[in-house]
Enzyme design. Structure first.
Site, PDB file in Angstrom:
ATOM      1  N   GLU A  83       0.239   1.563  -5.472  1.00 49.98           N
ATOM      2  CA  GLU A  83       0.344   2.780  -6.295  1.00 49.98           C
ATOM      3  C   GLU A  83       1.775   2.983  -6.805  1.00 49.98           C
ATOM      4  O   GLU A  83       2.711   3.082  -6.008  1.00 49.98           O
ATOM      5  CB  GLU A  83      -0.087   3.987  -5.442  1.00 49.98           C
ATOM      6  CG  GLU A  83      -0.159   5.273  -6.236  1.00 49.98           C
ATOM      7  CD  GLU A  83      -0.697   6.434  -5.387  1.00 49.98           C
ATOM      8  OE1 GLU A  83      -1.528   6.209  -4.484  1.00 49.98           O
ATOM      9  OE2 GLU A  83      -0.259   7.567  -5.636  1.00 49.98           O
ATOM     10  N   LYS A 268      -3.409  12.473   2.650  1.00 48.45           N
ATOM     11  CA  LYS A 268      -3.398  11.221   1.877  1.00 48.45           C
ATOM     12  C   LYS A 268      -1.963  10.914   1.425  1.00 48.45           C
ATOM     13  O   LYS A 268      -1.510   9.770   1.449  1.00 48.45           O
ATOM     14  CB  LYS A 268      -4.349  11.335   0.684  1.00 48.45           C
ATOM     15  CG  LYS A 268      -4.659  10.021  -0.001  1.00 48.45           C
ATOM     16  CD  LYS A 268      -3.643   9.587  -1.037  1.00 48.45           C
ATOM     17  CE  LYS A 268      -4.058   8.306  -1.748  1.00 48.45           C
ATOM     18  NZ  LYS A 268      -3.061   7.874  -2.742  1.00 48.45           N
ATOM     19  N   ASP A 284      -2.765  -2.941  11.762  1.00 43.22           N
ATOM     20  CA  ASP A 284      -4.162  -2.613  11.446  1.00 43.22           C
ATOM     21  C   ASP A 284      -4.236  -1.216  10.815  1.00 43.22           C
ATOM     22  O   ASP A 284      -4.236  -0.203  11.526  1.00 43.22           O
ATOM     23  CB  ASP A 284      -4.972  -2.685  12.752  1.00 43.22           C
ATOM     24  CG  ASP A 284      -6.459  -2.431  12.537  1.00 43.22           C
ATOM     25  OD1 ASP A 284      -6.845  -1.920  11.462  1.00 43.22           O
ATOM     26  OD2 ASP A 284      -7.232  -2.726  13.466  1.00 43.22           O
ATOM     27  N   HIS A 381       4.359  10.374 -12.139  1.00 40.65           N
ATOM     28  CA  HIS A 381       3.316   9.414 -11.796  1.00 40.65           C
ATOM     29  C   HIS A 381       2.910   8.602 -13.023  1.00 40.65           C
ATOM     30  O   HIS A 381       2.854   7.388 -12.999  1.00 40.65           O
ATOM     31  CB  HIS A 381       2.114  10.219 -11.304  1.00 40.65           C
ATOM     32  CG  HIS A 381       1.233   9.474 -10.373  1.00 40.65           C
ATOM     33  ND1 HIS A 381       1.583   9.247  -9.072  1.00 40.65           N
ATOM     34  CD2 HIS A 381       0.041   8.889 -10.557  1.00 40.65           C
ATOM     35  CE1 HIS A 381       0.630   8.579  -8.486  1.00 40.65           C
ATOM     36  NE2 HIS A 381      -0.321   8.338  -9.379  1.00 40.65           N
TER      37      HIS A 381
END
Ligand code: MEV
Length: 428
Positions: A83, A268, A284, A381
């Protein structure tokens, strides 16, 4: 060897120059580092031994977050993420945090949980008493499956017994895994004690597996940011004063505390930073994600993992989450990039790695909330996203920046507009 994490203008350097700078700062051999990063570090024949039905290798960008200081030590923080703006935003927030003294981090607890399920237990209360009375025996039995862990100072530490009702009793074996994530270790120990636990409980033996809700292996990070450092300026002009930004971030935190819909997005933003470090170091990420969200919901209501409060003229951020990471074992043994990432960061223990990963999470959270509480996320962004769109439209080399600028200025960040811009540039 000078380990700094402040490199003004780093983004303007070429990839080779950036590698040179970070190697110099962290004492890495540039030839080894270049070799590790070439082609993503893993060749198909090695990959073929890691998982099944291999067809090839899937690459992702490997970058570094700057300005990070944790417990007084500067860290170069490797991040693997697709991202745009995550790495830049974390670096920018880390700079604000650094001005307030940097991150203070520690492990709140450092024990992995392995579960043994016992079912069809005829008398649960007496099974619980019996299992607790044989705590020492079970710990000693578990230790026989601990391999080299005991010599490294770790091993099984505690037995807890939980009555789940409906004929079900579960034994929790708590294990100090030292520098390993420990999944295989603790699964093996649970399998070792399972039959004896079932015998003691007079029940049937069910599952023997770690819990990814590793809430006894938690990292805690705190930071302080001066209101002034939060000021949003453009072209030398203050757009939003720091005091206002601070209040906006506190309100954003309250929103996440009151509303699970917002808390999920808030978290998030934290995981943007945490997962990128987890991936870079070959850990992991599914385990980390499962643990983080289960922990966020532990009260019965999904909540934010990090909260922000005002303290006079400062903003205080605090993050606590379960984090089971390793610097030895697993994929790390075969993945040269993961090894290079650990060397770059110069972490010497799994707990140091967790502290840095969680700091990256708190920095990412701050960056997102500051943007959201002021001009919104889209501006920064989308201008970075424009580069990916330019690449998707076929732009190469210098064309990428030119096309990205063109579509960003036009406010048309889509592949059609990028293709048209590319055609114009090529025809000019
Ligand atoms: C995007 O990857 C992450 C954010 O949505 C996080 C947030 O809303 O806090 C910007």
């Amino acid at each position: 060897m000078s380990q700094g994490s402040r490199f003004p203008g780093f983004y303007k350097l070429s990839i080779d120059e950036r590698r040179e700078r970070v190697c110099k700062a962290s004492g890495l051999d540039p030839a080894d580092f270049n070799q590790a990063l070439t082609g993503g570090g893993l060749d198909p024949s090695t990959a073929d031994k890691v998982v099944e039905n291999v067809l090839g290798i899937y690459g992702l960008p490997f970058g570094v977050a700057l300005n990070v200081r944790v417990n007084g030590t500067d860290r170069l923080v490797p991040m693997v993420v697709e991202e745009p703006s995550v790495i830049a935003a974390a670096s920018n927030a880390a700079k604000m945090i650094r001005a307030g003294g940097g991150f203070e981090a520690q492990m709140a607890e450092d024990l992995m949980i392995s579960q043994v399920q016992l079912y069809d237990v005829p008398d649960r209360a007496s099974a619980v008493r019996k299992l607790e009375a044989h705590r020492q025996e079970l710990l000693e039995l578990a230790a026989t499956a601990a391999g080299g862990l005991i010599a490294r100072g770790g091993g099984p530490r505690e037995i807890e017994v939980r009555d789940l009702g409906d004929g079900c009793v579960v034994v929790h074996l708590l294990v100090d895994c030292r520098d390993a994530m420990g999944a295989n270790l603790v699964n093996g120990m649970a399998e070792q004690i399972g039959p004896r636990a079932a015998e003691l409980a007079k029940g049937k033996l069910g599952l023997r597996i770690l819990s990814n809700l590793c809430d006894r292996r938690r990292v805690h990070v705190r930071c302080r940011v001066h209101a002034k450092a939060l000021t949003l300026s453009r072209g030398g002009h203050v757009v939003v004063p720091g005091e206002e930004v601070l209040d906006g971030i506190v309100q954003a935190s309250r929103f996440a505390e009151l509303d699970p819909y917002r808390a999920a997005t808030h978290n998030k933003g934290i995981m943007n930073g945490v997962d990128a470090v987890v991936l870079a170091t070959g850990n992991d990420f599914r385990a980390v994600e499962a643990g983080a969200h289960a922990y966020a919901a532990r009260s019965g209501r999904y909540a934010p993992l990090a909260v922000w409060r005002r303290d006079g003229a400062d903003l205080i951020g605090e993050l606590e989450m379960p984090l089971a990471l390793g610097i030895v074992g697993g994929t790390l043994r075969v993945h040269p990039v993961a090894r290079a990432a650990l060397a770059l960061m110069r972490v010497e223990s799994a707990s140091e790695l967790s502290q840095v990963a969680a700091s990256a999470g708190l920095a990412s959270n701050l960056a997102a909330l500051r943007a959201l509480a002021t001009e919104g996320i889209q501006r920064g962004h989308m201008s970075l996203h424009a580069r990916s769109v330019a690449i998707a439209a076929g732009a190469l080399g210098d064309e990428v920046e030119a096309v990205a600028q063109d579509i960003a200025v036009a406010g048309q960040i889509n592949v059609d507009a990028a293709e048209q811009a590319l055609a114009r540039i090529r025809n000019a």
